[in-house]
Motif scaffolding. Structure first.
Motif, PDB file in Angstrom:
ATOM      1  N   ARG A 105       0.821  -1.213   0.000  1.00  0.00           N
ATOM      2  CA  ARG A 105       0.000   0.000   0.000  1.00  0.00           C
ATOM      3  C   ARG A 105       0.856   1.264   0.000  1.00  0.00           C
ATOM      4  O   ARG A 105       0.421   2.325  -0.445  1.00  0.00           O
ATOM      5  CB  ARG A 105      -0.931   0.006   1.218  1.00  0.00           C
ATOM      6  N   LYS A 106       2.068   1.142   0.494  1.00  0.00           N
ATOM      7  CA  LYS A 106       2.977   2.285   0.525  1.00  0.00           C
ATOM      8  C   LYS A 106       3.756   2.437  -0.775  1.00  0.00           C
ATOM      9  O   LYS A 106       4.419   3.454  -0.991  1.00  0.00           O
ATOM     10  CB  LYS A 106       3.956   2.144   1.691  1.00  0.00           C
ATOM     11  N   ALA A 131      -4.615 -11.151 -11.816  1.00  0.00           N
ATOM     12  CA  ALA A 131      -5.965 -10.990 -11.272  1.00  0.00           C
ATOM     13  C   ALA A 131      -6.039 -11.484  -9.833  1.00  0.00           C
ATOM     14  O   ALA A 131      -6.740 -10.917  -8.993  1.00  0.00           O
ATOM     15  CB  ALA A 131      -6.968 -11.727 -12.149  1.00  0.00           C
ATOM     16  N   LEU A 132      -5.283 -12.558  -9.554  1.00  0.00           N
ATOM     17  CA  LEU A 132      -5.246 -13.072  -8.188  1.00  0.00           C
ATOM     18  C   LEU A 132      -4.632 -12.045  -7.242  1.00  0.00           C
ATOM     19  O   LEU A 132      -5.104 -11.854  -6.110  1.00  0.00           O
ATOM     20  CB  LEU A 132      -4.444 -14.377  -8.145  1.00  0.00           C
ATOM     21  N   ALA A 133      -3.568 -11.375  -7.691  1.00  0.00           N
ATOM     22  CA  ALA A 133      -2.926 -10.353  -6.860  1.00  0.00           C
ATOM     23  C   ALA A 133      -3.886  -9.199  -6.589  1.00  0.00           C
ATOM     24  O   ALA A 133      -3.998  -8.708  -5.461  1.00  0.00           O
ATOM     25  CB  ALA A 133      -1.658  -9.854  -7.538  1.00  0.00           C
ATOM     26  N   LEU A 134      -4.597  -8.742  -7.624  1.00  0.00           N
ATOM     27  CA  LEU A 134      -5.563  -7.662  -7.417  1.00  0.00           C
ATOM     28  C   LEU A 134      -6.693  -8.093  -6.490  1.00  0.00           C
ATOM     29  O   LEU A 134      -7.197  -7.299  -5.694  1.00  0.00           O
ATOM     30  CB  LEU A 134      -6.131  -7.213  -8.766  1.00  0.00           C
ATOM     31  N   SER A 135      -7.097  -9.353  -6.601  1.00  0.00           N
ATOM     32  CA  SER A 135      -8.148  -9.863  -5.708  1.00  0.00           C
ATOM     33  C   SER A 135      -7.699  -9.829  -4.260  1.00  0.00           C
ATOM     34  O   SER A 135      -8.462  -9.464  -3.359  1.00  0.00           O
ATOM     35  CB  SER A 135      -8.530 -11.291  -6.120  1.00  0.00           C
ATOM     36  N   THR A 139      -8.850  -6.648  -0.761  1.00  0.00           N
ATOM     37  CA  THR A 139      -9.442  -6.967   0.541  1.00  0.00           C
ATOM     38  C   THR A 139      -9.563  -5.715   1.405  1.00  0.00           C
ATOM     39  O   THR A 139     -10.525  -5.559   2.154  1.00  0.00           O
ATOM     40  CB  THR A 139      -8.588  -8.029   1.264  1.00  0.00           C
ATOM     41  N   GLU A 140      -8.580  -4.793   1.316  1.00  0.00           N
ATOM     42  CA  GLU A 140      -8.632  -3.531   2.041  1.00  0.00           C
ATOM     43  C   GLU A 140      -9.320  -2.471   1.190  1.00  0.00           C
ATOM     44  O   GLU A 140      -9.059  -2.350  -0.010  1.00  0.00           O
ATOM     45  CB  GLU A 140      -7.219  -3.048   2.412  1.00  0.00           C
ATOM     46  N   PHE A 141     -10.210  -1.714   1.825  1.00  0.00           N
ATOM     47  CA  PHE A 141     -10.998  -0.735   1.070  1.00  0.00           C
ATOM     48  C   PHE A 141     -10.132   0.362   0.470  1.00  0.00           C
ATOM     49  O   PHE A 141     -10.390   0.837  -0.640  1.00  0.00           O
ATOM     50  CB  PHE A 141     -12.065  -0.116   1.978  1.00  0.00           C
ATOM     51  N   SER A 142      -9.101   0.772   1.188  1.00  0.00           N
ATOM     52  CA  SER A 142      -8.243   1.839   0.659  1.00  0.00           C
ATOM     53  C   SER A 142      -7.577   1.408  -0.636  1.00  0.00           C
ATOM     54  O   SER A 142      -7.416   2.200  -1.573  1.00  0.00           O
ATOM     55  CB  SER A 142      -7.187   2.235   1.696  1.00  0.00           C
ATOM     56  N   LYS A 177     -15.088  -7.806  -5.019  1.00  0.00           N
ATOM     57  CA  LYS A 177     -14.590  -7.007  -3.899  1.00  0.00           C
ATOM     58  C   LYS A 177     -14.582  -5.521  -4.240  1.00  0.00           C
ATOM     59  O   LYS A 177     -14.895  -4.678  -3.399  1.00  0.00           O
ATOM     60  CB  LYS A 177     -13.181  -7.475  -3.524  1.00  0.00           C
ATOM     61  N   LEU A 178     -14.216  -5.211  -5.471  1.00  0.00           N
ATOM     62  CA  LEU A 178     -14.183  -3.805  -5.877  1.00  0.00           C
ATOM     63  C   LEU A 178     -15.579  -3.184  -5.898  1.00  0.00           C
ATOM     64  O   LEU A 178     -15.737  -1.980  -5.697  1.00  0.00           O
ATOM     65  CB  LEU A 178     -13.550  -3.675  -7.267  1.00  0.00           C
ATOM     66  N   LEU A 179     -16.613  -4.002  -6.108  1.00  0.00           N
ATOM     67  CA  LEU A 179     -17.971  -3.484  -6.206  1.00  0.00           C
ATOM     68  C   LEU A 179     -18.546  -3.038  -4.874  1.00  0.00           C
ATOM     69  O   LEU A 179     -19.669  -2.519  -4.824  1.00  0.00           O
ATOM     70  CB  LEU A 179     -18.890  -4.533  -6.837  1.00  0.00           C
ATOM     71  N   LEU A 180     -17.801  -3.218  -3.801  1.00  0.00           N
ATOM     72  CA  LEU A 180     -18.229  -2.652  -2.527  1.00  0.00           C
ATOM     73  C   LEU A 180     -18.141  -1.125  -2.551  1.00  0.00           C
ATOM     74  O   LEU A 180     -18.774  -0.450  -1.746  1.00  0.00           O
ATOM     75  CB  LEU A 180     -17.354  -3.211  -1.391  1.00  0.00           C
TER      76      LEU A 180
END
Length: 882
Positions: A105-106, A131-135, A139-142, A177-180
Motif C-alpha cells: 500500500r505504501k 488478477a489473483l494479486a488484485l483480488s 481486501t482492504e478498502f483503501s 470485492k471492488l464493487l463494494l
C-alpha cells in the motif's frame, strides 16, 4: 596396434565463466538470486520462491522479511517473458499475506505494475496471477479505491471473457470485492461489465457462479445497474438459474440478487410480463418440480448428463470440462426447493412489497397464495419469512380481503401456539396488519378462537410479540361484540403486566389497548381493583412521547367515572398532568384531554385549580371549596382538611346535603338508650311507691335531660375518636334549602324568573342585600369563626353559614341551581369574589319584535339580588372586581 587419432579439443575462452551447478536449501539464497543478471537464474529463483511461499503463511512472512517483495515487484516488469511470468506467480502468492499488502500500500508503483500485467498481449497464466494479486489487494478498502483510480476495472472486465476458468475466477473475485465501492459500480456499467458477469452464470464451476452472483448482488445496489440488468434479461436468467435444481446450493444467492432487482417496479413488471413471477411462485411451492417429475414418469425419457458433484470437485486449473446435456432444465432428478431458498424468496417478496406499486402487482399475481402455502412449512425460518411478507402485503387493502378469502387465517391462528419466538412475532405482526381498519378480519380472528392465544401471548417475554398482540387486541376492540368477548376473557387485567415492562414500544401499545377496553364501568372497576392504575399513571412521566400520549389517552378514558378519577388523583395523576401541560416540550393534546376529564369528575379539584365550573359541571354531595390553589401547590383531599387542627385560615366550604350515616346510627343508639333509661326510671318509681310522687315534674324532666346530655357527650367523644375514619359533617339546613327550592322555584315556567327568584332566596339565606361599597363593613368573618369553633373543624357545611358574601352566595346558588336543572356557571375571582353566569334567551316586548340569540348574564346576589347584569358590561365588571 592401430594408428592413434589426434583429438581436436578447443579450449574455452578465458573470459567465459564455466557453468556452475548450485543446490541451495535456504530461502535467503533464492532471494539473493533475484538480483542475478541471468534470466535463467531469475526464472528458477522465482519458481522456487513461488513453491516455498505457497506452503504456508509463515513462509510468506519470512520472504517479506528477506526483502523478496521489493525484488519481485521489479521483476514483474522484466523484459523476459518467462521471468515476468514466474515473478508474477510468486508475487501474487505473497499478496495473500496481510503484512505484504500493508507494505504494498505504501508502494505507489505496485498497483499500476500489476494492472499492466492484464494487458491483452500477456499470456493467460500472467493474467491469472495478476488478477489473483488484485483480488488479494482488494481486501482492504483503501486499496480498492486505488485500483479504481489506476484503471483496474476495465482490464478485469476484459479478463471475464477469457477462455481459462482460473482467469475468470480470479477476475470476478477481484471485481466482486471492488464493487463494494460505489465508484466501481458505475465504472462496471461504463465498461459493459454486467454482460460477461451474467454469462458467467452458465459456468461449469460453482465457485465462478457463486462469485458472479455476489458481484451481481453488489452491482444491483445501483439503480442504473438494475436497469441495465433488466435490459440484458438478467431477471429471466436468474429465474432460470433458480429453476435449475442442480444448482440449488447457489439458489439462495440468486434469490438475493432477485431481491435487489425486485425493488424496482419495472423489474416486477418484466417478471410479470414474461411469466417469471408465476414460475418463481411455482418453484417456491415445489409445484414445478412435481409437474416435471410427473412428466418424466409419463414420457419415460432417459435423462442424460454428468454429475454436478463431479464438476464441483474439479480443480481450479479450469482444464477439465464436463460434457453434460442440458436438454432437461431440471437436471437428472427432481429436487424440491431448499428451505433457505424459500425463506430468501419470501424475504425478497417482502422487500419488493415495501413499494405500493409493487404490492399491487404482487397481489394481481396472487402472491399471497404462495405465502399462505409456506405457512404450513416445517421450517420455522421459512414460516417467519412468509408471515413477515404477508404482513407487508397487508398494507394493500385488497390483500387483507384476499388473505381471508384464501383461508389464510386458520394457519395464522394455529401458529400462535408455535414454539419459536420468531414465528410468533411474525404471525402477530401479520394479524395486527390484517385487522387494522378491517372489522370483518377482526371478527374472523374471534370466530376462529384466536382471542385466548392472543391474550395468553401478552405474558410472552418477547417484547415485539407482546407489542404486536396489543395492536391486534386494540383492533379487535373496534367492534362492540368482539370487545365484550375479549373483556369476558380478562383482557383488561392481562394488559396490566405489559405496562410494567422496560420496552417503550410495549408500554405504548399496551396503554393504547387499555384505552380501547376500559370504556365501561365494569372494565374500569376491574382495572382499578387489579392495581392497573398505578403503572398507567407512572407512564405519564415517561421520556417517550408516544408512551406519554397513549397513557394520557388511557387516563382520559378511565377518568370518566368518579371512583376511578379519585384513585388516579390519589396516585398523583392530576399533578403529573399539570406538570406536562406546563412543560414546553412534553405538553400534548392528549394530556390536556386527560386533565380535563379528570377534573370533570373531581369538581373540587377543578374549581381549586381552574377557578371555573361550567354549566355542565353539576355539583354533588362531597364537593368542597378549599380556595384557589397557587401554582405548584398540592390539592389535598377532604379528609386531610377535616383532620387539621382548628386554625385562622379560610374555612373549607362543604356541600353535603345527605345525613351522615354514622350520625343516624348514633342518633338511633341514643334513642334506644334514652328509652331504656326512661324504662329504668319508671321501674324504680313503681318500686319506691309513694316516694317518687314527692318529686315534681320539673325535677324529673331536668334529670332526664341531664342523662341525655351525658349520653350525647359520650357518643360525640366516640365519634371524634382517632380510630374511626373521617366522616364529613352533615348539612340538614342545605337539605332543607333544596327541598324548598324544588317545591317553590322549580315549578316556575320562566327560566329568567327562576334565576331571579333563586337569587333572592340565596341572598336572604346569607344575610340579605348589601349596599354597594359596604361589603367590607358586612360582618361575616365572626359568624364563620363561631361555626368553625362550634364544629371544632375547618370544614364548614355551606348550610351552616348564615352570613356570606360573593364567594359563599355564588357557591350556594350553583348548588341549588344544579338541583333544579338550572344551567349556570361558577367563576372565582380575586379578593373573595365569585359569581354565576347564566345563558338566557332574549324576550321580545311584542310578538312582532325579532328574536335575538341568547346572551350571557351575571347574576347579582349581593347588591340587587335577582338582578341580571349583561356579561362584559361595566356593571358586570364592577360586580366581579373589588
Amino acid at each position: 596396434m592401430g594408428k592413434k587419432v589426434k583429438k581436436d579439443e578447443k579450449a574455452a575462452p578465458d573470459d567465459v565463466f564455466d557453468a556452475l551447478q548450485v543446490e541451495s536449501r535456504q530461502a535467503a539464497t533464492a532471494v539473493l538470486m533475484l538480483d542475478s543478471p541471468e534470466e535463467d537464474v531469475l526464472s528458477k529463483a522465482c519458481e522456487s520462491i513461488y513453491k516455498f511461499a505457497e506452503k504456508c503463511d509463515d513462509n510468506k512472512k519470512n520472504l517479506l522479511d528477506l526483502g523478496a517483495v521489493d525484488s519481485l515487484l521489479k521483476l514483474i516488469q522484466h523484459e523476459d517473458r518467462i521471468v515476468r511470468r514466474n515473478a508474477c506467480s510468486a508475487f501474487s502468492v505473497l499478496t495473500a499475506h496481510p503484512e505484504v499488502r500493508k507494505v504494498l500500500r505504501k508502494e505507489e508503483s505496485a498497483i499500476p505494475s500489476i494492472i499492466n500485467l492484464l494487458a491483452p498481449e500477456e499470456e493467460t497464466l500472467v493474467h491469472e496471477f495478476a488478477a489473483l494479486a488484485l483480488s488479494s489487494l482488494a481486501t482492504e478498502f483503501s486499496t480498492t479505491v486505488s485500483i479504481w483510480e489506476c484503471g483496474g476495472v476495465e482490464p478485469l472486465v476484459r479478463c471475464l471473457g477469457s477462455p481459462d476458468p482460473d482467469v475468470q475466477k480470479n477476475a470476478i473475485e477481484a471485481l466482486a470485492k471492488l464493487l463494494l465501492d460505489f465508484q466501481t459500480r458505475s465504472a462496471l456499467r461504463e465498461y459493459d461489465g454486467l454482460r460477461p458477469i451474467l454469462e458467467l452464470l452458465k459456468s461449469e464451476f460453482a465457485v465462478i457462479q457463486q462469485l458472479a452472483l455476489l458481484a451481481l448482488d453488489r452491482a444491483a445496489q445501483d439503480a442504473e445497474n438494475r436497469s441495465l440488468i433488466r435490459e440484458l434479461e438478467g431477471v429471466s436468467r436468474l429465474i432460470d438459474f433458480v429453476a435449475h435444481p442442480e444448482w440449488n446450493d447457489l439458489h439462495v444467492q440468486a434469490v438475493m440478487v432477485l431481491s435487489s432487482l425486485l425493488e424496482d417496479t419495472e423489474s416486477l413488471e418484466v417478471l410479470k410480463e414474461t411469466g417469471g413471477l408465476k414460475k418463481l411462485v411455482n418453484l417456491i411451492t415445489d409445484k414445478a418440480a412435481m409437474d416435471e417429475e410427473a412428466k418424466a414418469k409419463g414420457g419415460g425419457a432417459e435423462k442424460k448428463g454428468g454429475s454436478r458433484a463431479a464438476k464441483r470437485s474439479a480443480k481450479g486449473d479450469g482444464k477439465k470440462k464436463d460434457e453434460e446435456s442440458h436438454d432437461n432444465p431440471f437436471g437428472e432428478s427432481i429436487v424440491p426447493t431448499l428451505p433457505d431458498v424459500k425463506m430468501c424468496t419470501a424475504k425478497a417478496i417482502a422487500r419488493s412489497a415495501k413499494n405500493a406499486e409493487n404490492r399491487k402487482i404482487l397481489h394481481e399475481q396472487e402472491t399471497e397464495k404462495m405465502l399462505i402455502h409456506l405457512l404450513s412449512h416445517e421450517n420455522a425460518d421459512v414460516i417467519a419469512a412468509a408471515a413477515q411478507a404477508l404482513a407487508i402485503m397487508c398494507e394493500n387493502l385488497l390483500s387483507r380481503d384476499a388473505i381471508r378469502e384464501w383461508e389464510g387465517f386458520p394457519p395464522l391462528i394455529k401458529l400462535l401456539h408455535h414454539d419459536q419466538c420468531c414465528v410468533k412475532e411474525a404471525v402477530t405482526l401479520t394479524l395486527a396488519n390484517l385487522t387494522t381498519g378491517n372489522n370483518i378480519n377482526a371478527s374472523e380472528v374471534v370466530s376462529l378462537n384466536g382471542l385466548e392465544p392472543l391474550i395468553s401471548l401478552l405474558g410472552d417475554g418477547h417484547d415485539s410479540t407482546v407489542a404486536n398482540v396489543a395492536c391486534v387486541l386494540t383492533n379487535l376492540a373496534q367492534d362492540e361484540t368482539n370487545r365484550a368477548e375479549a373483556q369476558a376473557k380478562g383482557v383488561v387485567t392481562a394488559l396490566i403486566p405489559p405496562l410494567k415492562t422496560s420496552s417503550t414500544t410495549v408500554q405504548a401499545k399496551a396503554a393504547l389497548g387499555l384505552a380501547a377496553y376500559v370504556c365501561d364501568t365494569d372494565s374500569r372497576t376491574a382495572l382499578r381493583e387489579a392495581g392497573g392504575l398505578e403503572p398507567l399513571v407512572a407512564l405519564l412521566t415517561s421520556c417517550d412521547d408516544e408512551v406519554r400520549r397513549n397513557s394520557a389517552w388511557a387516563v382520559s378514558v378511565c377518568a370518566v367515572d368518579e371512583p376511578t378519577a379519585a384513585e388516579i388523583c390519589r396516585l398523583g395523576g392530576m399533578a403529573t398532568l399539570q406538570e406536562i401541560q406546563l412543560s414546553t416540550t412534553r405538553q400534548n393534546a392528549f394530556a390536556a384531554v386527560a386533565l380535563e376529564k379528570l377534573l370533570d369528575n373531581n369538581l373540587s379539584a377543578k374549581y381549586a385549580l381552574t377557578g371555573r365550573l361550567s354549566a355542565a359541571n353539576g355539583i354533588s354531595n362531597g364537593f368542597y371549596d378549599a380556595g384557589q390553589l397557587r401554582p405548584g401547590s398540592k390539592f389535598l383531599p377532604l379528609e386531610e382538611y377535616g383532620k387539621q387542627e382548628l386554625n385562622e385560615k379560610l374555612a373549607v366550604l362543604l356541600v353535603n346535603a345527605l345525613p351522615n350515616p354514622s350520625t343516624l346510627q348514633q342518633q338511633s343508639d341514643l334513642e334506644l338508650k334514652t328509652d331504656a333509661s326512661k324504662t329504668s326510671i319508671s321501674g324504680k318509681s313503681s318500686r319506691t311507691g309513694r316516694e317518687s310522687k314527692t318529686k315534681t315534674k320539673a325535677q324529673r324532666e331536668r334529670e332526664e335531660k341531664q342523662k341525655e346530655e351525658e349520653l350525647q357527650a359520650q357518643l360525640q367523644k366516640e365519634m371524634e375518636s382517632e380510630d374511626k375514619p373521617y366522616s364529613p359533617p352533615p348539612d340538614p339546613s342545605l337539605l332543607k334549602y333544596i327541598e324548598e327550592v324544588v317545591a317553590k322555584i322549580q315549578p316556575i315556567p320562566s327560566l329568567r324568573q327562576q334565576v331571579q327568584v333563586l337569587a333572592q332566596y340565596v341572598s336572604e339565606k346569607l344575610g340579605g342585600a348589601i349596599e354597594r361599597g359596604q361589603v367590607s363593613n358586612f360582618s361575616w368573618e365572626l359568624p364563620m369563626s363561631q361555626v368553625k369553633f362550634e364544629l371544632k373543624s375547618n370544614v364548614v357545611p355551606i348550610g351552616k353559614i348564615k352570613a356570606g358574601i360573593h364567594v359563599h352566595r355564588a357557591l350556594l346558588f350553583k348548588v341549588l341551581a344544579d338541583k333544579i336543572a338550572l344551567p349556570c356557571t361558577l367563576v372565582r375571582g380575586e379578593y373573595y369574589r365569585a359569581w354565576n353566569e347564566v345563558l338566557l334567551p332574549t324576550e321580545p316586548e311584542t310578538p312582532s319584535d325579532p328574536v335575538f340569540p341568547p346572551k350571557w348574564y351575571v347574576v347579582d346576589l349581593v347588591h340587587n339580588p335577582g338582578g341580571l347584569l349583561l356579561a362584559d358590561s361595566i356593571e358586570a365588571t364592577n360586580y366581579q372586581k373589588l
